[in-house]
Design a protein around this motif. Structure first.
Motif, PDB file in Angstrom:
ATOM      1  N   VAL A   1       0.830  -1.205   0.000  1.00  0.00           N
ATOM      2  CA  VAL A   1       0.000   0.000   0.000  1.00  0.00           C
ATOM      3  C   VAL A   1       0.863   1.253   0.000  1.00  0.00           C
ATOM      4  O   VAL A   1       0.588   2.220  -0.724  1.00  0.00           O
ATOM      5  CB  VAL A   1      -0.965  -0.011   1.205  1.00  0.00           C
ATOM      6  CG1 VAL A   1      -1.660   1.346   1.360  1.00  0.00           C
ATOM      7  CG2 VAL A   1      -2.010  -1.105   1.051  1.00  0.00           C
TER       8      VAL A   1
ATOM      9  N   LYS B   1     -10.998   1.687  -2.716  1.00  0.00           N
ATOM     10  CA  LYS B   1     -11.037   0.791  -1.560  1.00  0.00           C
ATOM     11  C   LYS B   1     -11.238  -0.636  -2.040  1.00  0.00           C
ATOM     12  O   LYS B   1     -11.851  -0.880  -3.084  1.00  0.00           O
ATOM     13  CB  LYS B   1     -12.127   1.193  -0.570  1.00  0.00           C
ATOM     14  CG  LYS B   1     -13.549   0.893  -0.983  1.00  0.00           C
ATOM     15  CD  LYS B   1     -14.527   1.397   0.060  1.00  0.00           C
ATOM     16  CE  LYS B   1     -15.962   1.033  -0.286  1.00  0.00           C
ATOM     17  NZ  LYS B   1     -16.289  -0.355   0.046  1.00  0.00           N
TER      18      LYS B   1
ATOM     19  N   GLN C   1      -7.741   1.253   1.830  1.00  0.00           N
ATOM     20  CA  GLN C   1      -8.457   2.483   1.492  1.00  0.00           C
ATOM     21  C   GLN C   1      -7.456   3.573   1.136  1.00  0.00           C
ATOM     22  O   GLN C   1      -6.436   3.750   1.810  1.00  0.00           O
ATOM     23  CB  GLN C   1      -9.331   2.954   2.664  1.00  0.00           C
ATOM     24  CG  GLN C   1     -10.370   3.998   2.286  1.00  0.00           C
ATOM     25  CD  GLN C   1      -9.956   5.434   2.589  1.00  0.00           C
ATOM     26  OE1 GLN C   1      -8.787   5.757   2.608  1.00  0.00           O
ATOM     27  NE2 GLN C   1     -10.935   6.295   2.808  1.00  0.00           N
ATOM     28  N   ALA C   2      -7.737   4.274   0.048  1.00  0.00           N
ATOM     29  CA  ALA C   2      -6.933   5.428  -0.351  1.00  0.00           C
ATOM     30  C   ALA C   2      -7.868   6.462  -0.940  1.00  0.00           C
ATOM     31  O   ALA C   2      -8.656   6.148  -1.827  1.00  0.00           O
ATOM     32  CB  ALA C   2      -5.870   5.029  -1.377  1.00  0.00           C
TER      33      ALA C   2
ATOM     34  N   TYR D   1      -0.070   3.691  -2.945  1.00  0.00           N
ATOM     35  CA  TYR D   1      -1.047   4.700  -2.538  1.00  0.00           C
ATOM     36  C   TYR D   1      -0.398   5.648  -1.535  1.00  0.00           C
ATOM     37  O   TYR D   1      -0.226   5.291  -0.365  1.00  0.00           O
ATOM     38  CB  TYR D   1      -2.275   4.041  -1.896  1.00  0.00           C
ATOM     39  CG  TYR D   1      -2.916   2.978  -2.761  1.00  0.00           C
ATOM     40  CD1 TYR D   1      -3.730   3.334  -3.832  1.00  0.00           C
ATOM     41  CD2 TYR D   1      -2.698   1.624  -2.512  1.00  0.00           C
ATOM     42  CE1 TYR D   1      -4.324   2.367  -4.625  1.00  0.00           C
ATOM     43  CE2 TYR D   1      -3.286   0.648  -3.302  1.00  0.00           C
ATOM     44  CZ  TYR D   1      -4.097   1.033  -4.358  1.00  0.00           C
ATOM     45  OH  TYR D   1      -4.671   0.063  -5.146  1.00  0.00           O
TER      46      TYR D   1
ATOM     47  N   GLY E   1      -2.612   6.020   1.362  1.00  0.00           N
ATOM     48  CA  GLY E   1      -3.398   4.827   1.619  1.00  0.00           C
ATOM     49  C   GLY E   1      -3.140   4.230   2.997  1.00  0.00           C
ATOM     50  O   GLY E   1      -2.157   4.542   3.662  1.00  0.00           O
TER      51      GLY E   1
END
Length: 286
Positions: free
Chosen positions: A131, A173, A158-159, A135, A138
């Motif tokens: 991640v 996500k 999630q980002a 991201y 993220g």
């Protein structure tokens, strides 16, 4: 004669507010809430519904919580009673005020240090590396779901990228699940959701969802986690590449129809100069 509009009842107003806020893009919830507050002029009604709507919105969109005590996503998988959540990595629980967006009242919440917890920690560390590379803002969290028959690992990513000044927002996500199995393979199921909203002088909303179901070899914990992260990276990369190709195709075809064409000089028209007196007159036709 136009009939007089009927005033909405309190229950109807609550339902209308709920419908609007549930459709709101992830990073625009606060703006939409404040706009509705100004339009409604009924704080008692709005604040009565706000906690439940905010909690629903935050869990659906994996709201990230970043504090000195913990870094975790708010999901249905780490929900406790009375708006409390837990961070399995930091081994703390906390109360979250969904209206204010604040976490507090941190308490020790130790997880059972067994085989499933070893898997969970190793998976979160490996997924966190992935991640952080893909991201910039993220965050990921991994949870263990303990059923009567088996233990299930759930990984959430999630980002989001809020840009209220240039008038756009975006959310990426994904949720991935697989069962810890004594056999040499298991199955991963995943859902990737992408949202993008551009709202300067128009309203363009992108929503994409991809379902994934793939086998995962389990020769060892290290090998399985490495294969899992590769599976996530390949699946998300394929969706991203497909979206970019589709966007380029739309940009070359459909979106051009929504744009005002430039004049033959390919330069922008100076409307301000025209409006301040330089009006071009056209001779009358005879």
């Amino acid at each position: 004669m136009v009939p007089k509009a009927r005033a909405l009842s309190r229950a109807e107003r609550v339902q209308a507010i709920a419908n609007l806020l549930r459709q709101c893009p992830a990073e625009e919830f606060a703006m939409a809430f404040n706009d509705l507050r100004a339009l409604l002029v009924d704080d008692s009604l709005l604040l009565q519904e706000a906690p439940g709507l905010c909690a629903w919105h935050h869990k659906v969109h994996f709201m990230p919580v970043r504090t000195p005590e913990c870094r975790v996503l708010l999901t249905c998988h780490n929900t406790l009673e009375e708006n409390r959540y837990f961070d399995p990595q930091a081994q703390v629980s906390f109360k979250y005020d969904h209206v204010r967006g604040e976490a507090g009242d941190f308490q020790v919440y130790a997880q059972e240090d067994g085989k499933a917890e070893m898997w969970r920690r190793s998976l979160e560390e490996a997924l966190g590396t992935y991640v952080s590379h893909h991201y910039p803002k993220g965050l990921c969290s991994v949870f263990v779901k303990d059923t009567a028959m088996r233990k299930i690992l759930v990984a959430c990513i999630q980002a989001s990228m809020p840009k209220p000044s240039p008038f756009w927002s975006s959310l990426w996500k994904s949720e991935w699940t697989f069962t810890l199995s004594p056999s040499t393979s298991t199955q991963v199921t995943g859902t990737i959701d992408v949202q993008a909203h551009y709202f300067e002088g128009g309203n363009i909303h992108l929503a994409a969802c991809k379902e994934v179901t793939l086998p995962l070899p389990v020769a060892s914990r290290t090998q399985a986690i490495r294969a899992f992260v590769k599976l996530v990276e390949d699946s998300e990369g394929q969706l991203h590449a497909g979206l970019m190709e589709e966007y380029q195709r739309m940009n070359d075809t459909y979106l051009k129809a929504f744009r005002r064409q430039l004049p033959i000089t390919h330069s922008m028209i100076d409307w301000e100069k025209i409006m301040t007196g330089r009006i071009v007159t056209v001779p009358a036709l005879h």
